[in-house]
Design a protein around this motif. Structure first.
Motif, PDB file in Angstrom:
ATOM      1  N   GLY A 196       0.780  -1.221   0.000  1.00 35.86           N
ATOM      2  CA  GLY A 196       0.000   0.000   0.000  1.00 35.86           C
ATOM      3  C   GLY A 196       0.811   1.270   0.000  1.00 35.86           C
ATOM      4  O   GLY A 196       0.252   2.356   0.163  1.00 35.86           O
ATOM      5  N   SER A 197       2.126   1.164  -0.186  1.00 32.86           N
ATOM      6  CA  SER A 197       2.989   2.338  -0.039  1.00 32.86           C
ATOM      7  C   SER A 197       3.057   3.216  -1.273  1.00 32.86           C
ATOM      8  O   SER A 197       3.546   4.340  -1.203  1.00 32.86           O
ATOM      9  CB  SER A 197       4.411   1.883   0.325  1.00 32.86           C
ATOM     10  N   GLU A 198       2.574   2.736  -2.422  1.00 31.28           N
ATOM     11  CA  GLU A 198       2.736   3.492  -3.662  1.00 31.28           C
ATOM     12  C   GLU A 198       1.419   3.743  -4.380  1.00 31.28           C
ATOM     13  O   GLU A 198       1.401   4.049  -5.570  1.00 31.28           O
ATOM     14  CB  GLU A 198       3.702   2.749  -4.589  1.00 31.28           C
ATOM     15  N   GLY A 199       0.301   3.613  -3.690  1.00 33.68           N
ATOM     16  CA  GLY A 199      -0.985   3.856  -4.316  1.00 33.68           C
ATOM     17  C   GLY A 199      -1.435   2.687  -5.172  1.00 33.68           C
ATOM     18  O   GLY A 199      -0.932   1.569  -5.056  1.00 33.68           O
ATOM     19  N   VAL A 200      -2.389   2.964  -6.052  1.00 33.01           N
ATOM     20  CA  VAL A 200      -2.970   1.939  -6.915  1.00 33.01           C
ATOM     21  C   VAL A 200      -2.836   2.373  -8.367  1.00 33.01           C
ATOM     22  O   VAL A 200      -3.075   3.539  -8.706  1.00 33.01           O
ATOM     23  CB  VAL A 200      -4.453   1.697  -6.572  1.00 33.01           C
ATOM     24  N   ALA A 201      -2.457   1.411  -9.224  1.00 34.67           N
ATOM     25  CA  ALA A 201      -2.253   1.705 -10.636  1.00 34.67           C
ATOM     26  C   ALA A 201      -3.095   0.794 -11.511  1.00 34.67           C
ATOM     27  O   ALA A 201      -3.308  -0.376 -11.189  1.00 34.67           O
ATOM     28  CB  ALA A 201      -0.778   1.545 -11.005  1.00 34.67           C
ATOM     29  N   LEU A 229      -1.301   8.301  -6.398  1.00 33.92           N
ATOM     30  CA  LEU A 229      -0.276   8.241  -5.359  1.00 33.92           C
ATOM     31  C   LEU A 229      -0.855   8.553  -3.979  1.00 33.92           C
ATOM     32  O   LEU A 229      -1.763   9.382  -3.859  1.00 33.92           O
ATOM     33  CB  LEU A 229       0.849   9.222  -5.675  1.00 33.92           C
ATOM     34  N   PRO A 230      -0.348   7.917  -2.937  1.00 36.92           N
ATOM     35  CA  PRO A 230      -0.828   8.197  -1.579  1.00 36.92           C
ATOM     36  C   PRO A 230      -0.408   9.589  -1.122  1.00 36.92           C
ATOM     37  O   PRO A 230       0.623  10.106  -1.543  1.00 36.92           O
ATOM     38  CB  PRO A 230      -0.162   7.107  -0.732  1.00 36.92           C
ATOM     39  N   ARG A 231      -1.196  10.181  -0.255  1.00 37.60           N
ATOM     40  CA  ARG A 231      -0.904  11.528   0.256  1.00 37.60           C
ATOM     41  C   ARG A 231      -0.111  11.422   1.557  1.00 37.60           C
ATOM     42  O   ARG A 231      -0.534  11.844   2.619  1.00 37.60           O
ATOM     43  CB  ARG A 231      -2.204  12.295   0.510  1.00 37.60           C
ATOM     44  N   ASP A 232       1.071  10.830   1.476  1.00 34.80           N
ATOM     45  CA  ASP A 232       1.877  10.623   2.681  1.00 34.80           C
ATOM     46  C   ASP A 232       3.105  11.510   2.721  1.00 34.80           C
ATOM     47  O   ASP A 232       3.950  11.366   3.600  1.00 34.80           O
ATOM     48  CB  ASP A 232       2.292   9.158   2.791  1.00 34.80           C
ATOM     49  N   GLY A 233       3.243  12.395   1.756  1.00 36.66           N
ATOM     50  CA  GLY A 233       4.369  13.316   1.744  1.00 36.66           C
ATOM     51  C   GLY A 233       5.631  12.781   1.098  1.00 36.66           C
ATOM     52  O   GLY A 233       6.588  13.526   0.906  1.00 36.66           O
ATOM     53  N   GLN A 234       5.649  11.484   0.752  1.00 38.32           N
ATOM     54  CA  GLN A 234       6.851  10.938   0.123  1.00 38.32           C
ATOM     55  C   GLN A 234       6.948  11.338  -1.341  1.00 38.32           C
ATOM     56  O   GLN A 234       8.035  11.497  -1.876  1.00 38.32           O
ATOM     57  CB  GLN A 234       6.859   9.414   0.251  1.00 38.32           C
ATOM     58  N   GLY A 235       5.802  11.492  -2.003  1.00 35.98           N
ATOM     59  CA  GLY A 235       5.793  11.962  -3.366  1.00 35.98           C
ATOM     60  C   GLY A 235       6.366  10.959  -4.340  1.00 35.98           C
ATOM     61  O   GLY A 235       6.258   9.750  -4.165  1.00 35.98           O
ATOM     62  N   LEU A 236       7.023  11.474  -5.379  1.00 38.47           N
ATOM     63  CA  LEU A 236       7.528  10.664  -6.486  1.00 38.47           C
ATOM     64  C   LEU A 236       8.911  11.151  -6.869  1.00 38.47           C
ATOM     65  O   LEU A 236       9.191  12.353  -6.855  1.00 38.47           O
ATOM     66  CB  LEU A 236       6.577  10.769  -7.681  1.00 38.47           C
ATOM     67  N   SER A 237       9.785  10.224  -7.218  1.00 39.19           N
ATOM     68  CA  SER A 237      11.128  10.574  -7.664  1.00 39.19           C
ATOM     69  C   SER A 237      11.459   9.790  -8.925  1.00 39.19           C
ATOM     70  O   SER A 237      11.199   8.592  -9.008  1.00 39.19           O
ATOM     71  CB  SER A 237      12.164  10.258  -6.575  1.00 39.19           C
ATOM     72  N   LEU A 238      12.031  10.464  -9.925  1.00 37.74           N
ATOM     73  CA  LEU A 238      12.435   9.842 -11.174  1.00 37.74           C
ATOM     74  C   LEU A 238      13.916  10.138 -11.403  1.00 37.74           C
ATOM     75  O   LEU A 238      14.359  11.282 -11.260  1.00 37.74           O
ATOM     76  CB  LEU A 238      11.613  10.379 -12.346  1.00 37.74           C
ATOM     77  N   SER A 239      14.670   9.100 -11.775  1.00 35.57           N
ATOM     78  CA  SER A 239      16.103   9.289 -11.981  1.00 35.57           C
ATOM     79  C   SER A 239      16.631   8.168 -12.860  1.00 35.57           C
ATOM     80  O   SER A 239      15.956   7.166 -13.105  1.00 35.57           O
ATOM     81  CB  SER A 239      16.858   9.289 -10.643  1.00 35.57           C
ATOM     82  N   SER A 240      17.876   8.326 -13.333  1.00 33.42           N
ATOM     83  CA  SER A 240      18.525   7.304 -14.147  1.00 33.42           C
ATOM     84  C   SER A 240      20.002   7.240 -13.810  1.00 33.42           C
ATOM     85  O   SER A 240      20.628   8.267 -13.547  1.00 33.42           O
ATOM     86  CB  SER A 240      18.350   7.599 -15.642  1.00 33.42           C
ATOM     87  N   PHE A 251      23.087  11.169 -12.862  1.00 29.54           N
ATOM     88  CA  PHE A 251      23.318  12.450 -13.514  1.00 29.54           C
ATOM     89  C   PHE A 251      22.020  13.229 -13.691  1.00 29.54           C
ATOM     90  O   PHE A 251      22.031  14.458 -13.764  1.00 29.54           O
ATOM     91  CB  PHE A 251      23.974  12.243 -14.883  1.00 29.54           C
ATOM     92  N   VAL A 252      20.901  12.523 -13.808  1.00 30.72           N
ATOM     93  CA  VAL A 252      19.588  13.175 -13.905  1.00 30.72           C
ATOM     94  C   VAL A 252      18.712  12.641 -12.780  1.00 30.72           C
ATOM     95  O   VAL A 252      18.654  11.440 -12.529  1.00 30.72           O
ATOM     96  CB  VAL A 252      18.926  12.932 -15.279  1.00 30.72           C
ATOM     97  N   ASP A 253      18.031  13.541 -12.088  1.00 27.49           N
ATOM     98  CA  ASP A 253      17.257  13.143 -10.912  1.00 27.49           C
ATOM     99  C   ASP A 253      16.297  14.279 -10.555  1.00 27.49           C
ATOM    100  O   ASP A 253      16.727  15.403 -10.315  1.00 27.49           O
ATOM    101  CB  ASP A 253      18.201  12.861  -9.740  1.00 27.49           C
ATOM    102  N   THR A 254      15.010  13.991 -10.512  1.00 24.71           N
ATOM    103  CA  THR A 254      14.036  15.026 -10.148  1.00 24.71           C
ATOM    104  C   THR A 254      14.035  15.326  -8.660  1.00 24.71           C
ATOM    105  O   THR A 254      13.494  16.351  -8.229  1.00 24.71           O
ATOM    106  CB  THR A 254      12.615  14.589 -10.538  1.00 24.71           C
ATOM    107  N   GLY A 255      14.632  14.432  -7.845  1.00 25.45           N
ATOM    108  CA  GLY A 255      14.442  14.546  -6.410  1.00 25.45           C
ATOM    109  C   GLY A 255      13.011  14.200  -6.062  1.00 25.45           C
ATOM    110  O   GLY A 255      12.218  13.765  -6.914  1.00 25.45           O
ATOM    111  N   ASP A 256      12.622  14.363  -4.821  1.00 28.40           N
ATOM    112  CA  ASP A 256      11.271  14.029  -4.386  1.00 28.40           C
ATOM    113  C   ASP A 256      10.291  15.135  -4.776  1.00 28.40           C
ATOM    114  O   ASP A 256      10.439  16.283  -4.351  1.00 28.40           O
ATOM    115  CB  ASP A 256      11.224  13.824  -2.874  1.00 28.40           C
ATOM    116  N   ILE A 257       9.312  14.761  -5.587  1.00 27.97           N
ATOM    117  CA  ILE A 257       8.217  15.678  -5.905  1.00 27.97           C
ATOM    118  C   ILE A 257       7.131  15.398  -4.873  1.00 27.97           C
ATOM    119  O   ILE A 257       6.239  14.563  -5.061  1.00 27.97           O
ATOM    120  CB  ILE A 257       7.699  15.439  -7.336  1.00 27.97           C
ATOM    121  N   ARG A 258       7.203  16.072  -3.749  1.00 28.23           N
ATOM    122  CA  ARG A 258       6.392  15.714  -2.582  1.00 28.23           C
ATOM    123  C   ARG A 258       4.907  16.022  -2.751  1.00 28.23           C
ATOM    124  O   ARG A 258       4.076  15.448  -2.044  1.00 28.23           O
ATOM    125  CB  ARG A 258       6.951  16.407  -1.336  1.00 28.23           C
TER     126      ARG A 258
END
Length: 420
Positions: A196-201, A229-240, A251-258
């Motif tokens: 349950g930590s990442e919502g439902v897809a 996404l769950p509203r727990d403040g962790q948000g989403l992060s994308l990187s490679s 080298f590329v990283d959005t960081g946490d989009i809270r």
């Protein structure tokens, strides 16, 4: 950096490393140790115990050892590879078939302490050309991601794989015809990190082969995914990690989009095979909705890659899997009996090249823009061994690190792979 501490896998690795010693225990009704006509097979596919019309158990695995070196052209950048050697994967896996309509699969990676469980799924195959699978498995998205770890063209998938949801816990219903496949699914989070930590897809994929012959295939695919996404403040992060597992930093990283409230993905894919030649390409666009009236952000990425098997057959097109949602993919290179080094041959050689790109910059989020060029050589000396040599040239501008400055990097990655 992950360390491999599994000792059980080592013994099986040694066993699988001697395919020439394959043997089969033939059923003998007069032998009291085989009262049901069971057979025991030990070969490059692992250990298989079969009870006719009742059950079949196969135990296999994989071992991938990576070695690499890298150089960053900008002064002041920290050492890109803190270690030059790592165990990329060290799997033990088992597959159990019960009767004619139930498939069970379990895979465990000793080299990944964070997500050791990979596939842990059960599939019902009683309906014609239809699979219903429940468990931890790959969501049906991206040809590159759905291609197995043993059979990827290079040591790592493209930059655009940052957008693929990969494995999570859920269920998938798939159906296929002679030239087409359709898969629909619902997933939660990953079994290792919390369902349950990442919502439902909801994720779906459809493919069609405009050409579908033994040596010629023209494949088209469309996939889509939406995750709340769950509203727990962790948000989403994308990187490679720039197509090399050994890199210490992305080298590329959005960081946490809270404030991320949902993420939608759409993927387009195409592939053409003509004998030993294969070319494939994908484009993925990802949109992140944000709470509180903030503007949504869009990211994108894709790749084009080509390969040729120099002295063997090309990669076969596999329409339907034994379980899960990995429909319409290309399998690995097969080594003919006469080409095996253990039979006096020279093995099979495959050349590949790829261009990939990712853009993680939008609406105040500066994750970076990267473009990579990769060339590689695969050598298959035997039916369950692969040796890989990849060169990756990376250009990132701007980058999420180094204060947004450009980064140019060169990396060489070698891999010894044993799989059974």
């Amino acid at each position: 950096m992950a360390r491999w501490r599994g000792s059980a896998c080592l013994g099986l690795c040694c066993l699988a490393g001697a395919p020439a010693l394959a043997e089969e225990a033939k059923p003998d009704r007069r032998n009291p140790d085989q009262p049901n006509g069971e057979t025991l097979t030990i070969d490059e596919k692992g250990i298989t115990l079969a009870f006719p019309d009742v059950a079949k158990l196969r135990v296999g695995g994989k071992l991938q050892l990576d070695y690499g070196a890298a150089a960053i052209r900008q002064a002041g950048f920290p050492e890109p590879f803190p270690e030059n050697f790592a165990v990329r994967r060290a799997w033990i896996e088992s597959y159990l078939t019960l009767g004619k309509s139930l498939e069970l699969a379990f895979q465990y990676d000793f080299a990944d302490p964070m997500r050791p469980i990979n596939d842990a799924a059960a599939a019902y195959t009683g309906f014609e050309n239809t699979l219903l699978t429940v468990g931890n498995m790959k969501e049906p998205f991206s040809l590159d991601q759905l291609t197995g770890d043993n059979t990827t063209l290079f040591t790592e998938r493209s930059l655009a794989d940052a957008f693929a949801p990969a494995r999570n816990l859920g269920f998938a219903l798939g159906r296929h015809g002679k030239d087409w496949t359709v898969v629909a699914s619902v997933f939660g989070g990953n079994a290792n990190t919390g369902v349950g930590s990442e919502g439902v897809a909801a994720t779906a994929r459809a493919t069609y082969a405009l050409l579908h012959e033994d040596d010629r295939v023209l494949h088209l695919g469309l996939a889509g995914s939406f995750r709340d996404l769950p509203r727990d403040g962790q948000g989403l992060s994308l990187s490679s990690r720039s197509e090399a597992f050994l890199y210490q930093r992305n080298f590329v990283d959005t960081g946490d989009i809270r404030d991320a409230s949902s993420v939608g993905r759409i993927g387009l894919e195409a592939a053409y095979r003509d004998g030993p030649f294969l070319v494939q390409a994908e484009y993925i666009r990802t949109e992140v909705e944000r709470a509180g009236g903030a503007r949504s952000v869009s990211f994108q990425g894709g790749y084009v890659q080509a390969s040729v098997v120099l002295n063997g057959k090309g990669r076969a097109y596999k329409l339907a899997p034994d379980y899960g949602a990995t429909y319409a993919t290309f399998s690995g290179v097969q080594v003919a009996e006469g080409d095996r080094v253990s039979r006096g041959g020279i093995g099979v050689f495959e050349l590949g090249t790829r261009f990939s790109a990712i853009d993680l910059d939008d609406a105040g989020i500066r994750g970076g823009i990267e473009r990579d060029v990769t060339v590689g050589l695969n050598w298959y000396p035997d039916s369950n061994i692969r040796i890989v040599a990849d060169y990756v040239r990376s250009h990132t501008s701007p980058s999420a690190v180094q204060g947004g400055r450009a980064i140019d990097a060169d990396a060489f990655i070698g891999r010894f792979q044993l799989y059974w």
